[in-house]
Design an enzyme around this catalytic site. Sequence first.
Site, PDB file in Angstrom:
ATOM      1  N   GLU A 234       0.798  -1.225   0.000  1.00 24.08           N
ATOM      2  CA  GLU A 234       0.000   0.000   0.000  1.00 24.08           C
ATOM      3  C   GLU A 234       0.832   1.278   0.000  1.00 24.08           C
ATOM      4  OE1 GLU A 234      -3.751   2.042   2.473  1.00 24.08           O
ATOM      5  OE2 GLU A 234      -2.889   0.145   3.162  1.00 24.08           O
ATOM      6  N   LYS A 250      -8.705  -1.011   1.181  1.00 27.71           N
ATOM      7  CA  LYS A 250      -9.741  -1.518   2.078  1.00 27.71           C
ATOM      8  C   LYS A 250     -10.499  -2.584   1.311  1.00 27.71           C
ATOM      9  CE  LYS A 250      -9.497  -0.199   6.152  1.00 27.71           C
ATOM     10  NZ  LYS A 250      -8.140  -0.705   6.077  1.00 27.71           N
TER      11      LYS A 250
END
Length: 431
Positions: A234, A250
């Site tokens: 990420e 997410k």
Amino acid sequence: MRQVKTQHISNPGAFKKQLLNWSQQFDEVIWLDSNDYAQKESSYDAVLAVEAFTVFQTDAFDAFNQLKEYQTTTKDWLFGYLSYDLKNDVERLSSKNHDELGFPDLLFFQPKKIFLLKGNVLETHYLNLVDDELEQDLRDIKSTVTSSGVEKYDKDIKIKLRIHKDEYFKKLNNLLSRIHRGDIYEANFCQEFYAEDTIINPLETYQQLNAISKPPFATFLKIYDKYLLSASPERYIKKEGLKITSQPIKGTAKRSKNKTEDEALIKNLSEDSKERSENVMIVDLVRNDLSKTAIKGSVIVEELCKVYTFDQVHHMISTVTSQVSDATHPIEIIRTTFPMGSMTGAPKISAMKIIEVLEETKRGLYSGAVGYFTPDNDFDFNVVIRSILYNETNKYVSYSVGGAITAKSDPLKEYEECLVKAKAMRTVLEN
């Protein structure tokens, strides 16, 4: 101030291994590796910064103002990290949970030697005082024998849980009651796995972890006796010119070796209403954070809930961008977006207060960020997840995992998702 030289590298893959092995002689090392993952926002395939000329470290008190002064005064490349507990500088919060790792809350250094690799092109940035060492360094790097990746010591690592399963369910139900009551909409709840009186080989452990996951934001960080071995997928935030890019993750699904099943898992993740709602909530939070420094009307969601595939898992990622004026200080962009929404919740401050009470461990560098500033005020930082943290002096090894909890969360499924995320770290340490 720096001598910049460019040259052709015939075998970048082999050179990267030699470069990382060569770096181990230094006390301050940051290695960033994209693992050739296809992504349009990547500036370099790999980056190495070693040997501090100057160092700045501090606790959370007034940390961002001090970092702003250091970055403004230095006007050079700076490499380092922001720990999660800098939240205490941004808001009226505190961190009193257990901490065996002992990392400073913030640390950056001005490296004497920087290597930037893109394709077959190597760019070196050496401070003038060590520029005469470049040619010998390159000879040493190219003659470095890389390790086999096989451990040279007997592993008998006993992983312990800071929060056991029954306690995890109890805490999660407490969190869900706060969500149902309307205190928050979403919170990222984390738990620590650890091993005491343990010695590991940091470089070989990192190499094994990276080989399993091959993520786009892998990091090997060594600051004296403290190490971060990260297989992060990420990006937290990037500044290139006047464009700001944030890419929160997410939504997670496991992989399958069966192609048809794997494609079905991608489809199910992309259509999962709970996972999409998690992602959209954090996108709204990121949009709000970016708007604090953005030129009015410039915040754009370029990708919403797009599923990306990694070696271990599928992830749902959104890309949010903004434009800033050239008068905006880079540290203000970080201050107004930190900690990243994907690791906190919504509303952010309320979520941070609640998870601080429910979690048992001070997060420290976990769910913080590692990256760099350029002399042109650009920057790029990852999110520290899927990571092993090691204090060599204390012989303490730790990795944490978490998940986004919303009103639709099933405690058992959340627990199982944590185990999926923890699998690579546990495999590397125990096998």
